[in-house]
Enzyme design. Structure first.
Site, PDB file in Angstrom:
ATOM      1  N   ASP A 105     -14.467 -11.707  24.104  1.00  0.00           N
ATOM      2  CA  ASP A 105     -14.291 -11.175  22.750  1.00  0.00           C
ATOM      3  C   ASP A 105     -15.409 -10.204  22.380  1.00  0.00           C
ATOM      4  OD1 ASP A 105     -11.961 -12.630  22.391  1.00  0.00           O
ATOM      5  OD2 ASP A 105     -13.008 -14.358  21.554  1.00  0.00           O
ATOM      6  N   SER A 106     -16.658 -10.615  22.580  1.00  0.00           N
ATOM      7  CA  SER A 106     -17.762  -9.700  22.262  1.00  0.00           C
ATOM      8  C   SER A 106     -17.785  -8.531  23.241  1.00  0.00           C
ATOM      9  CB  SER A 106     -19.097 -10.438  22.263  1.00  0.00           C
ATOM     10  OG  SER A 106     -19.378 -11.006  23.525  1.00  0.00           O
ATOM     11  N   PRO A 115     -23.789  -9.372  18.263  1.00  0.00           N
ATOM     12  CA  PRO A 115     -24.152 -10.521  19.103  1.00  0.00           C
ATOM     13  C   PRO A 115     -23.270 -10.501  20.361  1.00  0.00           C
ATOM     14  CG  PRO A 115     -23.752 -11.191  16.815  1.00  0.00           C
ATOM     15  CD  PRO A 115     -23.231  -9.798  16.959  1.00  0.00           C
ATOM     16  N   LEU A 116     -23.855 -10.214  21.495  1.00  0.00           N
ATOM     17  CA  LEU A 116     -23.111 -10.051  22.746  1.00  0.00           C
ATOM     18  C   LEU A 116     -23.287 -11.309  23.581  1.00  0.00           C
ATOM     19  CD1 LEU A 116     -21.413  -8.062  24.404  1.00  0.00           C
ATOM     20  CD2 LEU A 116     -23.527  -7.125  25.330  1.00  0.00           C
ATOM     21  N   SER A 117     -22.257 -12.148  23.589  1.00  0.00           N
ATOM     22  CA  SER A 117     -22.383 -13.484  24.165  1.00  0.00           C
ATOM     23  C   SER A 117     -22.127 -13.544  25.654  1.00  0.00           C
ATOM     24  CB  SER A 117     -21.390 -14.426  23.466  1.00  0.00           C
ATOM     25  OG  SER A 117     -20.051 -14.070  23.815  1.00  0.00           O
ATOM     26  N   GLY A 126     -18.984 -13.287  26.661  1.00  0.00           N
ATOM     27  CA  GLY A 126     -17.574 -13.642  26.700  1.00  0.00           C
ATOM     28  C   GLY A 126     -16.691 -12.436  26.458  1.00  0.00           C
ATOM     29  N   LYS A 164       8.386   8.502  -6.687  1.00  0.00           N
ATOM     30  CA  LYS A 164       8.905   7.649  -5.617  1.00  0.00           C
ATOM     31  C   LYS A 164       9.939   6.684  -6.168  1.00  0.00           C
ATOM     32  CE  LYS A 164       6.986   4.984  -1.702  1.00  0.00           C
ATOM     33  NZ  LYS A 164       5.721   4.477  -1.107  1.00  0.00           N
ATOM     34  N   GLU A 206       1.007  10.927   1.581  1.00  0.00           N
ATOM     35  CA  GLU A 206       1.228  10.227   0.318  1.00  0.00           C
ATOM     36  C   GLU A 206      -0.098  10.052  -0.424  1.00  0.00           C
ATOM     37  OE1 GLU A 206       3.552   6.146  -1.152  1.00  0.00           O
ATOM     38  OE2 GLU A 206       2.998   6.406   0.950  1.00  0.00           O
ATOM     39  N   CYS A 257       7.578   7.941   2.175  1.00  0.00           N
ATOM     40  CA  CYS A 257       7.210   6.761   2.962  1.00  0.00           C
ATOM     41  C   CYS A 257       8.276   5.668   2.963  1.00  0.00           C
ATOM     42  CB  CYS A 257       5.863   6.227   2.474  1.00  0.00           C
ATOM     43  SG  CYS A 257       5.051   5.139   3.676  1.00  0.00           S
TER      44      CYS A 257
END
Length: 717
Positions: free
Chosen positions: A363-364, A357-359, A361, A113, A44, A175
C-alpha cells in the site's frame, strides 16, 4: 459541403478562484479562435468551479459570477465567436445551474439545467433547482448593472430554447441530462438542432470512461448530429478528480478527443465538421415521421454564420477524420489520475511537498509510486515547455522565479519535495520490509529516513505502568488480547504523531528552506481496509490526503506489476509477492502477523462485499442470496452465511472510523467515504432480523446447506 470549425475544452478550474477561472476561460477562447473556431464550449459551472458546495448559497458568489462574465464577454479576444459559458444564475430568487450563450458582448440566452445530479458524489438539488420544464422560456429581467453597462441589455431570455445562426441551429444539454432516459438531445435533434453541446463536471472513476463515451456516441449515432462535450479537469478543492477527455463526435463517430489525464490547465480541441453530413444522415423516413410530430423549441436568432459561405469554400480544408476512442487500462488510471490530483493539491495548498510513512508493504509502495508518477508528469510538462508547471514547481521547492535550477530527471523533483520514512520496531519489523522501503526510496529519489520508534513506545508503556502498576504485554509475552491490541494501537498512533513532526520540520532542518509551509502527510490505507475498518483510529492512516483510499488491494497489485514493467523497476514485484502484514506484533519462529488472518477475510472477498453493499445496494440477506450464486461453486451455504455475518459485524462496529477517515481521491464505486459519497449511520444495531433470516434459509436446506460443492475435476474422476 458546409464546413464548420468547432471547439471544446478541458479546463482545470478551482472552486471560488474567480480570477484564475476567468483567465483560463479567456485563454481557452483565445486558443479556440486561433484555431479558426466559431463556437466554443466550456465545462459546467466553469466561472465558479464545480465544487463550491455550500458556497453556492452565498449571494456574493452569484455577484462575482456576473462580474467575471462581464469581464469575459467584454474582452477583446472573446469577440466574433459564439460562447457557451457555465455559471450559477439567480432568477426570481431561485438559483439555477446555467449555460450563458453569448455573442459579441450580447447575452443571447440563459439556459438552465433541467435534470440535476443527485446521487453518489453529487447533491446539486441542495444548491440548485431544476428549470421549470422542457421548452419553457421567459424573460430574465433586471440584469446586473455590470452587464447593463456593457451590453445595454436590461433583460434576456431564460429557459429551454436554442440558438439559430444564419446557417444552422445549436442547443445545449448539461452533464446529467445526457444520462437521463429522456435526454434533451433526442427532442432537440428531432426539431432540427444540428449541433448539440454538453458541458460537464464529470469525475474520474476506475473503468468509467467507456460508459461516458458510449452515451455520448449513442446520442448522435441514433439521432444524427454534432456533439461537443466539454469537461472539468483536475482537483477543484474536494475529493474528486475531474478527468477531462472532452470530445467532438459527428453522427456517432469521434473526430476529436482531448487527454484524460494531464497537468495542462487549458486544453482546447477543435474539429472541422460538415453540416451536410448531419443533414444527409438524418434522411431516414421513420425519423422524418417523428420529426414532423416533434414540438418546436423557441429559436433565438443571431446574425452570425458558424460556417464559411459555400462560395468561399476552401478545398484545402478537410473534415476531421474519425477514430476509435483512447481508453486507459485501470493500471494506468491508478498511475495517472491520483498523480494529477496530487499535483493540483500540492500546488494549490502552497505546501512544500509530501511526507509518506513507507512501511515496505504494497500500500505505501503504491502511494510512493503515485508520487513518483506525479514527478514524472511534472518533468515531462516542463520538458514540453509548460511554464506554469515550472513556476509552480519552483515555488514548491523554495526557489524564486530567477533561479537557474531546473530538474534533469523526475528523481530530481522527488528529491526536492518528497520525504519517505521507515519507522520500525526492533522486535516487530523485519529486515525485508526495511530493505524494500530503502531500495524503493533510492529508485524513485525520495529523501529517505530510517529509524526505530522503540524508545517512544517504551516510554509510553512505562508511563502507563507507573500510573496503573500494570505493564501491558503482547500476547506472545503472555499478555491479554486487550493488552496486545492496545500496544499495537500505540505503535500505529505514534507513527502518525511522528509523521506530522517530521513533515513540519524536515523542510527547514534537512533541506535548509526558509520559506513557510510544511510537507503534506500522505496516508496509504486501501479501500478494502477502510470498508472493514482494519486500521487504528488516528494512526498513520490519519493524514492530509490519501491517494489510494478508494482503490482495492487487487487493483493496487495490478498497478504495481504494471509500474514494474513500464518503469523497468523489477524490485516492485517484491512488494506484490510479500505477504501483507501490519508488523505490529513481535515476529517469532512460528508466528508472523498476517493482515488477512487478522481481518478474518481476504482482500478479494472484501472487494466483493463492498460492491454488493454499495453498488448493488444489498443488505445482509440480499448479499447472502447473491453470494449463493457467485460463490456457490466453491463454498457451502453455511460458509457463505458465516462470511456475510462476519463482514457485517466488522463493518458495523468499525463504521465510526469512517467519520475520521483521511480524505481520499475518489476512484472506486464502492468507496465507504463518509459524509460525501457514502451516507450511512456510524452507530449500528445488531443485524438480528437479517441474521435470523439467513440462518433459517441455511437450516431449510438441511444437509445441503453444510455441504461444499464437489470440484469438477473430482466429479470426472
Amino acid at each position: 459541403m458546409q464546413l464548420v470549425i468547432l471547439a471544446t475544452c478541458n479546463l482545470n478550474q478551482w472552486a471560488l478562484d474567480f480570477v484564475g477561472n476567468r483567465d483560463r476561460i479567456i485563454e481557452s477562447i483565445r486558443q479556440a479562435k486561433a484555431k479558426g473556431a466559431t463556437l466554443r464550449v466550456g465545462p459546467e459551472l466553469e466561472v465558479t468551479g464545480y465544487g463550491c458546495l455550500d458556497h453556492f448559497a452565498e449571494l456574493d458568489l452569484t455577484d462575482h459570477s456576473w462580474e467575471s462574465l462581464a469581464e469575459i464577454i467584454s474582452h477583446e479576444d472573446c469577440q466574433d465567436i459564439l460562447l457557451d459559458l457555465g455559471a450559477p444564475i439567480r432568477h426570481r430568487n431561485v438559483l439555477y445551474n446555467c449555460r450563458i450563450l453569448c455573442y459579441n458582448k450580447q447575452i443571447l440566452l440563459i439556459r438552465p439545467k433541467l435534470s440535476l445530479a443527485q446521487d453518489g458524489n453529487y447533491r446539486e438539488m441542495r444548491y440548485f433547482t431544476p428549470w421549470k420544464g422542457v421548452r419553457v422560456v421567459e424573460k430574465h429581467t433586471h440584469l446586473p448593472q455590470c452587464i447593463q453597462n456593457l451590453t445595454g441589455q436590461d433583460e434576456c431570455p431564460i429557459g429551454d430554447a436554442v440558438i439559430s445562426t444564419l446557417d444552422t441551429c445549436f442547443g445545449a444539454e448539461t452533464c446529467e441530462e445526457m444520462f437521463t432516459p429522456q435526454s434533451p438531445h433526442i427532442s432537440l435533434s428531432l426539431d432540427g438542432v444540428e449541433i448539440l453541446t454538453n458541458s460537464s463536471g464529470s469525475h474520474h472513476e476506475l473503468r468509467k470512461l467507456d460508459t461516458r463515451i458510449d452515451l455520448i456516441r449513442s446520442a448522435t449515432a441514433k439521432c444524427g448530429g454534432i456533439y461537443l462535450y466539454a469537461n472539468q479537469r483536475g482537483c477543484d478543492g474536494d475529493r474528486l478528480y475531474y478527468d477531462g477527455c472532452s470530445m467532438i463526435i459527428v453522427n456517432g463517430k469521434i473526430v476529436a478527443q482531448a487527454s484524460q489525464f494531464s497537468l495542462k490547465d487549458v486544453e482546447v480541441i477543435t474539429a472541422v465538421v460538415d453540416l451536410d453530413e448531419v443533414r444527409s444522415y438524418r434522411q431516414a423516413k421513420s425519423r422524418a415521421m417523428q420529426a414532423r410530430e416533434a414540438l418546436s423549441y423557441q429559436r433565438i436568432e443571431v446574425n452570425f454564420s458558424l460556417s464559411t459561405r459555400r462560395e468561399e469554400f476552401d478545398f484545402r480544408i478537410s473534415p476531421s477524420k474519425s477514430f476509435e476512442p483512447l481508453y486507459y487500462k485501470a493500471e494506468d488510471e491508478i498511475m495517472l489520475g491520483p498523480a494529477c490530483f496530487l499535483w493540483d493539491f500540492l500546488r494549490r495548498s502552497r505546501q512544500a511537498g509530501f511526507f509518506l510513512p513507507l512501511s515496505g508493504g504494497i500500500d505505501s509502495c503504491a502511494t510512493a509510486c503515485i508520487v513518483f508518477s506525479m514527478c514524472k508528469l511534472v518533468y515531462d510538462e516542463i520538458q514540453e515547455g509548460n511554464n506554469q508547471a515550472l513556476r509552480d514547481l519552483l515555488q514548491i521547492v523554495g526557489e524564486d522565479s530567477s533561479s537557474s535550477w531546473r530538474p534533469q530527471t523526475p528523481e530530481d523533483i522527488a528529491r526536492r519535495l518528497f520525504v519517505s520514512a521507515y519507522m520500525g520496531m526492533a522486535k516487530n519489523s523485519s529486515s525485508d520490509t526495511r530493505n524494500r522501503a530503502r531500495e524503493l526510496a533510492g529508485k524513485i529519489g525520495s529523501y529517505h529516513l530510517n529509524f526505530d520508534i522503540d524508545t517512544v513506545i517504551n516510554a509510553i508503556l512505562t508511563l502507563f505502568a507507573t500510573v496503573t502498576r500494570v505493564m501491558p504485554r503482547y500476547k506472545t509475552d503472555s499478555g491479554s488480547v486487550v493488552q496486545n491490541l492496545a500496544i499495537q494501537n500505540i505503535q500505529a498512533r505514534v507513527r502518525m504523531v511522528l509523521s506530522y513532526l517530521f513533515a513540519q520540520l524536515v523542510p527547514s532542518v534537512c533541506f535548509g528552506r526558509t520559506i513557510s509551509g510544511s510537507l503534506l502527510v500522505l496516508s496509504s490505507a486501501n479501500v478494502d481496509e477502510s470498508l472493514r475498518g482494519y486500521f487504528t483510529k488516528y494512526d498513520c492512516s490519519s493524514a492530509d490526503i490519501n491517494p489510494i483510499g478508494s482503490v482495492s488491494k487487487k487493483d493496487l497489485k495490478r498497478f504495481i506489476i504494471h509500474a514494474a514493467e513500464k518503469w523497468d523497476m523489477p524490485l516492485l514485484i517484491d512488494f506484490v509477492t510479500a505477504p501483507p502484514t501490519a508488523e505490529l506484533e513481535p515476529i517469532t519462529e512460528d508466528y508472523v502477523q498476517s493482515d488477512e488472518v487478522d481481518m478474518g477475510m481476504s482482500y478479494d472477498e472484501l472487494s466483493v462485499f463492498g460492491r454488493l453493499r454499495k453498488v448493488e445496494k444489498l443488505g445482509p440477506y440480499g448479499m447472502f442470496a447473491k453470494l449463493l450464486h457467485l460463490w456457490g461453486d466453491v463454498l457451502s451455504p453455511h460458509e457463505i452465511a458465516d462470511k456475510v455475518k462476519r463482514f457485517f459485524w466488522f463493518y458495523s462496529i468499525n463504521r465510526h472510523k469512517m467519520t475520521t477517515l483521511t480524505p481520499s481521491v475518489h476512484m472506486e464505486a464502492y468507496s465507504p467515504d463518509d459524509n460525501r459519497f457514502d451516507l450511512r449511520p456510524f452507530l449500528y444495531p445488531p443485524f438480528t432480523a437479517a441474521y435470523k433470516k439467513i440462518e433459517a434459509a441455511v437450516s431449510a436446506m438441511g444437509v445441503a446447506g453444510l455441504r461444499r460443492p464437489v470440484p469438477e475435476e473430482k466429479k470426472d474422476a
